[in-house]
Design an enzyme around this catalytic site. Sequence first.
Site, PDB file in Angstrom:
ATOM      1  N   ASP A  18      49.100  33.393 142.532  1.00  0.00           N
ATOM      2  CA  ASP A  18      50.519  33.046 142.404  1.00  0.00           C
ATOM      3  C   ASP A  18      51.361  34.297 142.635  1.00  0.00           C
ATOM      4  O   ASP A  18      50.937  35.395 142.287  1.00  0.00           O
ATOM      5  CB  ASP A  18      50.820  32.468 141.020  1.00  0.00           C
ATOM      6  CG  ASP A  18      51.976  31.487 141.030  1.00  0.00           C
ATOM      7  OD1 ASP A  18      53.106  31.907 141.370  1.00  0.00           O
ATOM      8  OD2 ASP A  18      51.774  30.306 140.699  1.00  0.00           O
ATOM      9  N   ASN A  19      52.547  34.123 143.222  1.00  0.00           N
ATOM     10  CA  ASN A  19      53.472  35.254 143.356  1.00  0.00           C
ATOM     11  C   ASN A  19      54.600  35.183 142.329  1.00  0.00           C
ATOM     12  O   ASN A  19      55.505  36.013 142.335  1.00  0.00           O
ATOM     13  CB  ASN A  19      54.045  35.332 144.777  1.00  0.00           C
ATOM     14  CG  ASN A  19      54.950  34.154 145.118  1.00  0.00           C
ATOM     15  OD1 ASN A  19      55.074  33.194 144.365  1.00  0.00           O
ATOM     16  ND2 ASN A  19      55.602  34.241 146.274  1.00  0.00           N
ATOM     17  N   LYS A  51      55.927  20.095 154.640  1.00  0.00           N
ATOM     18  CA  LYS A  51      54.746  19.416 154.104  1.00  0.00           C
ATOM     19  C   LYS A  51      54.117  18.492 155.145  1.00  0.00           C
ATOM     20  O   LYS A  51      52.891  18.328 155.185  1.00  0.00           O
ATOM     21  CB  LYS A  51      55.129  18.618 152.851  1.00  0.00           C
ATOM     22  CG  LYS A  51      55.457  19.483 151.644  1.00  0.00           C
ATOM     23  CD  LYS A  51      54.223  20.193 151.101  1.00  0.00           C
ATOM     24  CE  LYS A  51      54.488  20.849 149.772  1.00  0.00           C
ATOM     25  NZ  LYS A  51      53.281  21.473 149.187  1.00  0.00           N
ATOM     26  N   GLY A  87      56.391  29.908 139.662  1.00  0.00           N
ATOM     27  CA  GLY A  87      55.424  29.836 138.573  1.00  0.00           C
ATOM     28  C   GLY A  87      55.735  30.878 137.508  1.00  0.00           C
ATOM     29  O   GLY A  87      56.601  31.739 137.685  1.00  0.00           O
ATOM     30  N   GLY A 107      51.974  27.667 138.276  1.00  0.00           N
ATOM     31  CA  GLY A 107      53.066  26.702 138.304  1.00  0.00           C
ATOM     32  C   GLY A 107      52.852  25.560 137.338  1.00  0.00           C
ATOM     33  O   GLY A 107      51.868  25.500 136.597  1.00  0.00           O
ATOM     34  N   TYR A 158      61.385  21.368 153.213  1.00  0.00           N
ATOM     35  CA  TYR A 158      60.271  20.910 152.371  1.00  0.00           C
ATOM     36  C   TYR A 158      59.594  19.695 152.993  1.00  0.00           C
ATOM     37  O   TYR A 158      58.369  19.681 153.168  1.00  0.00           O
ATOM     38  CB  TYR A 158      60.793  20.579 150.980  1.00  0.00           C
ATOM     39  CG  TYR A 158      59.737  20.222 149.966  1.00  0.00           C
ATOM     40  CD1 TYR A 158      58.862  21.190 149.471  1.00  0.00           C
ATOM     41  CD2 TYR A 158      59.626  18.924 149.470  1.00  0.00           C
ATOM     42  CE1 TYR A 158      57.906  20.880 148.519  1.00  0.00           C
ATOM     43  CE2 TYR A 158      58.671  18.605 148.519  1.00  0.00           C
ATOM     44  CZ  TYR A 158      57.819  19.580 148.053  1.00  0.00           C
ATOM     45  OH  TYR A 158      56.861  19.264 147.111  1.00  0.00           O
ATOM     46  N   LEU A 182      44.820  35.684 152.584  1.00  0.00           N
ATOM     47  CA  LEU A 182      44.205  35.980 151.286  1.00  0.00           C
ATOM     48  C   LEU A 182      42.730  36.319 151.482  1.00  0.00           C
ATOM     49  O   LEU A 182      42.001  35.556 152.110  1.00  0.00           O
ATOM     50  CB  LEU A 182      44.340  34.776 150.353  1.00  0.00           C
ATOM     51  CG  LEU A 182      43.686  34.890 148.976  1.00  0.00           C
ATOM     52  CD1 LEU A 182      44.316  35.998 148.150  1.00  0.00           C
ATOM     53  CD2 LEU A 182      43.769  33.554 148.239  1.00  0.00           C
ATOM     54  N   TYR A 222      42.428  20.862 161.510  1.00  0.00           N
ATOM     55  CA  TYR A 222      41.281  21.669 161.084  1.00  0.00           C
ATOM     56  C   TYR A 222      40.088  20.779 160.750  1.00  0.00           C
ATOM     57  O   TYR A 222      38.930  21.155 160.978  1.00  0.00           O
ATOM     58  CB  TYR A 222      41.654  22.525 159.871  1.00  0.00           C
ATOM     59  CG  TYR A 222      42.141  23.911 160.231  1.00  0.00           C
ATOM     60  CD1 TYR A 222      41.373  25.038 159.952  1.00  0.00           C
ATOM     61  CD2 TYR A 222      43.360  24.092 160.866  1.00  0.00           C
ATOM     62  CE1 TYR A 222      41.812  26.308 160.282  1.00  0.00           C
ATOM     63  CE2 TYR A 222      43.822  25.357 161.199  1.00  0.00           C
ATOM     64  CZ  TYR A 222      43.035  26.466 160.910  1.00  0.00           C
ATOM     65  OH  TYR A 222      43.471  27.722 161.250  1.00  0.00           O
TER      66      TYR A 222
END
Length: 324
Positions: A35-36, A153, A40, A14, A149, A65, A163
């Site tokens: 990245d997919n 976020k 990007g 991106g 968004y 992942l 975490y």
Amino acid sequence: MADGKRIVVTGGAGFLGSHICERLISRGENVVCVDNYMTGAFANVEHLVGNPNFSIIKHDVCDPLEIDGDVDEIFNFACPASPPRYQADPIYTTKISVIGALNMLNLAEAKGAKIIQASTSEVYGDPTVHPQTESYWGNVNSIGIRACYDEGKRCAETLFYEYHRCRDINIRVVRIFNTYGPRMSGDDGRVVSNFIVQALKGENITIYGDGSQTRSFCYRDDLVEGILRLMNAEDDVTFPVNIGNQGEFTIKELAEIVLELTGSRSEIKFLPLPQDDPLQRCPDISRAKKHLGWEPQVPLREGLKKTIAYFEQSFQHSFAAIAE
């Protein structure tokens, strides 16, 4: 392979992610770009291909992942960031913000890696405090068209801090304000790229509202430097840090500067203001100054000249390709 750290950058192809990959490679780190290509572009990192310290994985971070071997650091920058793009598929935007963050936190836990979250000034919504400090909780419409968004976020930040508290993950959270520079996409709907592209094409400059709403604009080199300093800060710097430029301009002022620097004869056209569009946005960067020794160096006009030159060159390449 060099002896540097092994670093995963999601959203690495991106606008910002590609520059982070570039900077990390330049200092001898081993970078895994993930990245997919939803927003990007492979072209942003193509010049890094062939470097033995750089690899690419095509992957959607909404899915877990798996990375073989050690991972020292993770930059979680995978998410559409401009309103037209994150509103195009708001359910996916929410998923990548929340589930993507969850998957990367799980990877950080599995690898014992430090992780930084690309958060946003949008967590402040349409602020009632100006400039915005990190202690401000925000003013967000949780059911509006920007909420996918904004709230995505905000939830990602919540996950990062849980975490950290519950599983002792070493985290960083950067709240990114408006950023511009080369490798912006000309059609992503951000105000700087919109104005430059419209001016260079001789089209009307479209301003939503009366142009009195304000924004601050940080050049990409300054922003990337701030992000890297935050990642390398002391381990107790786990609180959110604003990274942006404190120079505040009205949208109409930005349009006038772009017209001046491009020499365009485009006219300004005013359109209705979209729902929940913030009227003011400017960071308080006291934390960044104190804990990172960082503040922006590139004035708006200087950064705009470099960005305009980038788009001019991009247009020339496009015309040349059509001619062939």
